[in-house]
Motif scaffolding. Structure first.
Motif, PDB file in Angstrom:
ATOM      1  N   ARG A 151       0.829  -1.201   0.000  1.00 37.90           N
ATOM      2  CA  ARG A 151       0.000   0.000   0.000  1.00 37.90           C
ATOM      3  C   ARG A 151       0.870   1.260   0.000  1.00 37.90           C
ATOM      4  NH1 ARG A 151      -5.220   0.007   1.422  1.00 37.90           N
ATOM      5  NH2 ARG A 151      -5.084   2.045   0.451  1.00 37.90           N
ATOM      6  N   TYR A 152       1.992   1.192   0.701  1.00 39.41           N
ATOM      7  CA  TYR A 152       2.898   2.335   0.791  1.00 39.41           C
ATOM      8  C   TYR A 152       4.329   1.843   0.611  1.00 39.41           C
ATOM      9  CZ  TYR A 152      -1.173   4.434   3.013  1.00 39.41           C
ATOM     10  OH  TYR A 152      -2.446   4.887   3.279  1.00 39.41           O
ATOM     11  N   LEU A 153       5.088   2.623  -0.154  1.00 36.15           N
ATOM     12  CA  LEU A 153       6.501   2.330  -0.351  1.00 36.15           C
ATOM     13  C   LEU A 153       7.279   3.625  -0.275  1.00 36.15           C
ATOM     14  CD1 LEU A 153       6.849  -0.176  -3.368  1.00 36.15           C
ATOM     15  CD2 LEU A 153       7.531  -0.576  -0.987  1.00 36.15           C
ATOM     16  N   VAL A 154       8.445   3.552   0.348  1.00 42.56           N
ATOM     17  CA  VAL A 154       9.356   4.690   0.361  1.00 42.56           C
ATOM     18  C   VAL A 154      10.697   4.189  -0.168  1.00 42.56           C
ATOM     19  CG1 VAL A 154      10.499   6.461   1.718  1.00 42.56           C
ATOM     20  CG2 VAL A 154       8.182   5.722   2.338  1.00 42.56           C
ATOM     21  N   LYS A 155      11.175   4.827  -1.215  1.00 42.57           N
ATOM     22  CA  LYS A 155      12.418   4.408  -1.856  1.00 42.57           C
ATOM     23  C   LYS A 155      13.344   5.608  -2.036  1.00 42.57           C
ATOM     24  CE  LYS A 155      11.270   0.108  -2.395  1.00 42.57           C
ATOM     25  NZ  LYS A 155      12.019  -1.001  -1.726  1.00 42.57           N
ATOM     26  N   ARG A 156      14.597   5.312  -2.280  1.00 45.25           N
ATOM     27  CA  ARG A 156      15.599   6.353  -2.516  1.00 45.25           C
ATOM     28  C   ARG A 156      15.792   6.545  -4.013  1.00 45.25           C
ATOM     29  NH1 ARG A 156      16.518   9.250   2.061  1.00 45.25           N
ATOM     30  NH2 ARG A 156      16.685   7.853   3.854  1.00 45.25           N
ATOM     31  N   THR A 157      16.170   7.751  -4.376  1.00 45.45           N
ATOM     32  CA  THR A 157      16.495   8.051  -5.771  1.00 45.45           C
ATOM     33  C   THR A 157      17.560   7.083  -6.268  1.00 45.45           C
ATOM     34  OG1 THR A 157      16.001  10.375  -5.386  1.00 45.45           O
ATOM     35  CG2 THR A 157      17.307   9.851  -7.325  1.00 45.45           C
ATOM     36  N   GLY A 158      17.320   6.545  -7.467  1.00 42.27           N
ATOM     37  CA  GLY A 158      18.274   5.631  -8.062  1.00 42.27           C
ATOM     38  C   GLY A 158      18.019   4.163  -7.775  1.00 42.27           C
ATOM     39  N   GLU A 159      17.164   3.873  -6.820  1.00 40.57           N
ATOM     40  CA  GLU A 159      16.855   2.482  -6.508  1.00 40.57           C
ATOM     41  C   GLU A 159      16.015   1.856  -7.612  1.00 40.57           C
ATOM     42  OE1 GLU A 159      15.641   2.944  -1.973  1.00 40.57           O
ATOM     43  OE2 GLU A 159      15.866   0.822  -2.514  1.00 40.57           O
ATOM     44  N   LYS A 160      16.133   0.548  -7.737  1.00 43.37           N
ATOM     45  CA  LYS A 160      15.252  -0.209  -8.623  1.00 43.37           C
ATOM     46  C   LYS A 160      14.029  -0.621  -7.803  1.00 43.37           C
ATOM     47  CE  LYS A 160      15.384  -3.797 -12.174  1.00 43.37           C
ATOM     48  NZ  LYS A 160      16.258  -4.734 -12.920  1.00 43.37           N
ATOM     49  N   VAL A 161      12.847  -0.327  -8.339  1.00 45.42           N
ATOM     50  CA  VAL A 161      11.614  -0.544  -7.584  1.00 45.42           C
ATOM     51  C   VAL A 161      10.699  -1.495  -8.354  1.00 45.42           C
ATOM     52  CG1 VAL A 161       9.596   0.552  -6.538  1.00 45.42           C
ATOM     53  CG2 VAL A 161      11.784   1.793  -6.630  1.00 45.42           C
ATOM     54  N   PHE A 162      10.141  -2.438  -7.634  1.00 48.36           N
ATOM     55  CA  PHE A 162       9.190  -3.378  -8.225  1.00 48.36           C
ATOM     56  C   PHE A 162       7.827  -3.190  -7.560  1.00 48.36           C
ATOM     57  CE2 PHE A 162      11.949  -6.190 -10.664  1.00 48.36           C
ATOM     58  CZ  PHE A 162      13.183  -5.933 -10.113  1.00 48.36           C
ATOM     59  N   LEU A 163       6.811  -2.971  -8.375  1.00 53.49           N
ATOM     60  CA  LEU A 163       5.441  -2.953  -7.883  1.00 53.49           C
ATOM     61  C   LEU A 163       4.744  -4.177  -8.472  1.00 53.49           C
ATOM     62  CD1 LEU A 163       4.484   0.818  -8.316  1.00 53.49           C
ATOM     63  CD2 LEU A 163       5.612  -0.307  -6.407  1.00 53.49           C
ATOM     64  N   GLU A 164       4.134  -4.947  -7.576  1.00 56.51           N
ATOM     65  CA  GLU A 164       3.538  -6.204  -7.992  1.00 56.51           C
ATOM     66  C   GLU A 164       2.022  -6.143  -7.950  1.00 56.51           C
ATOM     67  OE1 GLU A 164       7.389  -7.917  -8.337  1.00 56.51           O
ATOM     68  OE2 GLU A 164       5.440  -8.600  -9.053  1.00 56.51           O
ATOM     69  N   CYS A 165       1.405  -6.830  -8.899  1.00 59.01           N
ATOM     70  CA  CYS A 165      -0.047  -6.867  -8.976  1.00 59.01           C
ATOM     71  C   CYS A 165      -0.479  -8.286  -9.360  1.00 59.01           C
ATOM     72  CB  CYS A 165      -0.539  -5.872 -10.030  1.00 59.01           C
ATOM     73  SG  CYS A 165      -2.316  -5.903 -10.316  1.00 59.01           S
ATOM     74  N   VAL A 166      -1.453  -8.807  -8.629  1.00 60.15           N
ATOM     75  CA  VAL A 166      -1.964 -10.151  -8.902  1.00 60.15           C
ATOM     76  C   VAL A 166      -3.483 -10.097  -8.978  1.00 60.15           C
ATOM     77  CG1 VAL A 166      -2.152 -12.503  -8.030  1.00 60.15           C
ATOM     78  CG2 VAL A 166      -0.031 -11.229  -7.701  1.00 60.15           C
ATOM     79  N   GLN A 167      -4.040 -10.769  -9.991  1.00 62.03           N
ATOM     80  CA  GLN A 167      -5.501 -10.856 -10.113  1.00 62.03           C
ATOM     81  C   GLN A 167      -5.912 -12.320 -10.130  1.00 62.03           C
ATOM     82  OE1 GLN A 167      -7.028 -12.028 -13.157  1.00 62.03           O
ATOM     83  NE2 GLN A 167      -5.300 -11.917 -14.581  1.00 62.03           N
ATOM     84  N   ASP A 168      -7.121 -12.562  -9.616  1.00 62.85           N
ATOM     85  CA  ASP A 168      -7.555 -13.944  -9.422  1.00 62.85           C
ATOM     86  C   ASP A 168      -8.707 -14.337 -10.338  1.00 62.85           C
ATOM     87  OD1 ASP A 168      -9.580 -13.562  -6.363  1.00 62.85           O
ATOM     88  OD2 ASP A 168      -9.704 -12.610  -8.322  1.00 62.85           O
ATOM     89  N   MET A 169      -8.942 -13.568 -11.406  1.00 56.55           N
ATOM     90  CA  MET A 169     -10.108 -13.842 -12.260  1.00 56.55           C
ATOM     91  C   MET A 169      -9.719 -14.364 -13.633  1.00 56.55           C
ATOM     92  SD  MET A 169     -13.006 -13.693 -10.933  1.00 56.55           S
ATOM     93  CE  MET A 169     -14.048 -13.564 -12.383  1.00 56.55           C
ATOM     94  N   ASP A 170      -8.491 -14.761 -13.803  1.00 53.80           N
ATOM     95  CA  ASP A 170      -8.058 -15.303 -15.090  1.00 53.80           C
ATOM     96  C   ASP A 170      -8.244 -14.282 -16.229  1.00 53.80           C
ATOM     97  OD1 ASP A 170      -8.768 -18.106 -17.255  1.00 53.80           O
ATOM     98  OD2 ASP A 170      -6.857 -17.509 -16.371  1.00 53.80           O
ATOM     99  N   HIS A 171      -8.084 -13.018 -15.900  1.00 51.28           N
ATOM    100  CA  HIS A 171      -8.238 -11.969 -16.906  1.00 51.28           C
ATOM    101  C   HIS A 171      -7.049 -11.925 -17.851  1.00 51.28           C
ATOM    102  CE1 HIS A 171     -11.323  -9.350 -14.518  1.00 51.28           C
ATOM    103  NE2 HIS A 171     -11.886 -10.367 -15.145  1.00 51.28           N
TER     104      HIS A 171
END
Lengths: 117, 113
Positions: B9-29
């Motif tokens: 829900r919340y992320l705090v990162k530093r400039t230059g960092e590699k950031v991954f945001l993940e998303c999962v859905q359960d409806m076979d879309h």
């Protein structure tokens, strides 16, 4: 090009008063139209949708919207606003999974609704 | 009910960092989307995917990449985070047939310091 305009950035209404949020779209064919609501800090929830048929559509939480082709509008209405309706509202137009669009939606910039006690 | 889950829900990162945001859905879309939301600008499409390993650029892809190795998961990657990527990020999914109702996750609020 497709576009969606929500002319009102911020609206304040008194609790119990009626509400109308405006939405105008630009699209060449018959559009698919949506209204979403976003409570603070949350994702978007679908309120209602129009695909075809009856131009007055009913949604959740007592909302309705009317599609008017001649005015390219899809305005959202509620007869009596509750304090819990305070949120941001987004109108969107979709093109369906045809012609390579892959189900994209074009969103308006949103209208923030405040409710006075 | 359709469920779209964003890992943070919340992320705090530093400039230059590699950031991954993940998303999962359960409806076979088939379709999945990443948007960013900024005050006064509404939702802007970053990338979308209509099948595993397929991706298409949206309106503002610069500075982002995506990965879809499995049908249910769609990742947004910030290769080198910058302060102007501080924003709310929303993931959505929709079926690949007929009418495209998009279902949204709760969002990830990313702050890049």
């Amino acid at each position: 090009a497709q576009s969606v305009t929500q002319p009102d950035i911020h609206i304040t209404v008194s609790e119990g008063a009626s509400l109308e949020l405006r939405c105008n779209y630009s699209y060449g064919a018959t559009p698919y139209l949506f209204w979403y609501v976003q409570s603070p800090g949350q994702g978007l929830q679908l309120l209602l949708k129009y695909f075809s048929g009856d131009t007055l559509v009913q949604g959740i939480k007592g909302f309705e919207a009317e599609f008017k082709r001649s005015q390219s509008s899809f305005n959202l209405r509620k007869p009596s606003v509750h304090w819990s309706d305070a949120a941001e509202y987004f109108c969107a137009v979709g093109t369906g999974n045809y012609g390579g669009s892959q189900g994209n939606l074009i969103f308006g910039k949103g209208t923030k609704l405040s409710v006075k006690p | 009910d359709v469920k779209v889950t964003q890992s943070s829900r919340y992320l705090v990162k530093r400039t230059g960092e590699k950031v991954f945001l993940e998303c999962v859905q359960d409806m076979d879309h088939e379709n999945m989307f990443w948007y960013r939301q900024d005050p006064g600008l509404g939702l802007r499409l970053i990338y979308f995917s209509y099948d595993v390993k397929m991706k298409e650029k949206g309106d503002i892809p610069e500075g982002y990449s995506v990965s879809r190795e499995k049908k249910e998961r769609f990742s947004l990657i910030l290769e080198s985070a910058s302060t102007n990527q501080t924003s709310m990020y929303l993931c959505a999914s929709s079926t690949g047939q007929g009418i495209n109702i998009q279902y949204f996750g709760a969002g990830t609020r990313l702050s890049v310091l």
